[in-house]
Write a protein that holds these residues in place. Structure first.
Motif, mmCIF file in Angstrom:
data_model
loop_
_atom_site.group_PDB
_atom_site.id
_atom_site.type_symbol
_atom_site.label_atom_id
_atom_site.label_comp_id
_atom_site.label_asym_id
_atom_site.label_seq_id
_atom_site.Cartn_x
_atom_site.Cartn_y
_atom_site.Cartn_z
ATOM 1 N N PRO A 6 0.804 -1.232 0.000
ATOM 2 C CA PRO A 6 0.000 0.000 0.000
ATOM 3 C C PRO A 6 0.835 1.279 0.000
ATOM 4 O O PRO A 6 0.498 2.241 -0.688
ATOM 5 C CB PRO A 6 -0.834 -0.120 1.277
ATOM 6 N N ARG A 7 1.944 1.298 0.727
ATOM 7 C CA ARG A 7 2.803 2.496 0.742
ATOM 8 C C ARG A 7 3.376 2.764 -0.635
ATOM 9 O O ARG A 7 3.483 3.916 -1.055
ATOM 10 C CB ARG A 7 3.944 2.343 1.748
ATOM 11 N N GLU A 8 3.762 1.711 -1.337
ATOM 12 C CA GLU A 8 4.292 1.876 -2.694
ATOM 13 C C GLU A 8 3.241 2.444 -3.629
ATOM 14 O O GLU A 8 3.538 3.302 -4.462
ATOM 15 C CB GLU A 8 4.765 0.526 -3.265
ATOM 16 N N LEU A 9 2.004 1.962 -3.493
ATOM 17 C CA LEU A 9 0.931 2.449 -4.351
ATOM 18 C C LEU A 9 0.648 3.923 -4.104
ATOM 19 O O LEU A 9 0.473 4.692 -5.045
ATOM 20 C CB LEU A 9 -0.338 1.624 -4.135
ATOM 21 N N VAL A 10 0.631 4.323 -2.837
ATOM 22 C CA VAL A 10 0.388 5.731 -2.505
ATOM 23 C C VAL A 10 1.517 6.592 -3.060
ATOM 24 O O VAL A 10 1.282 7.658 -3.625
ATOM 25 C CB VAL A 10 0.226 5.914 -0.978
#
Length: 134
Positions: A6-10
């Protein structure tokens, strides 16, 4: 294929927005606010913002894109149809389904007139109108 955290996507979404804002700023500076490429950059940024649920930021961009596209190319242009599609997405996310439907109907009318019934853009407009009606 690996799924992204999720952090990578954000972080990727934030990076994409920076690039979209930069493209719009460059187009405005180099080509002017009412150039088709500038209007298209505003539509792309507005659509990206809408997809990220940032409808408050997307709405004025897409409303202005509709005004500018209509002023530049008239009531029947593919550029205006793209602006209608983006603004319809915002209206749907705002739960303003009648307004979204009106925009999709206007988009469909443009594609029917310019492209005919059998064109893939007309089919896409029909499909998007169906989604609004569901």
């Amino acid at each position: 294929a690996q799924t992204k955290e999720p952090r990578e996507l954000v972080a990727r979404e934030a990076e994409a927005l920076v690039l979209r804002y930069s493209a719009l700023a460059t187009s405005r500076d180099r080509l002017g606010a009412e150039h088709p490429q500038t209007i298209d950059a505003a539509i792309a940024l507005g659509a990206a913002l809408a997809d990220m649920e940032e409808v408050g930021a997307a709405e004025p961009l897409l409303e202005q894109a509709c005004v500018d596209a209509q002023r530049l190319q008239g009531d029947r242009s593919r550029l205006l149809a793209r602006a209608y599609a983006g603004l319809s997405r915002v209206r749907s996310r705002q739960k303003r389904f009648e307004a979204a439907e009106e925009l999709q109907c206007a988009r469909l009318a443009v594609h029917r007139e310019l492209d005919g019934e059998e064109h893939h853009q007309t089919a896409a407009a029909l499909s998007d109108l169906a989604l609004v009606l569901l």
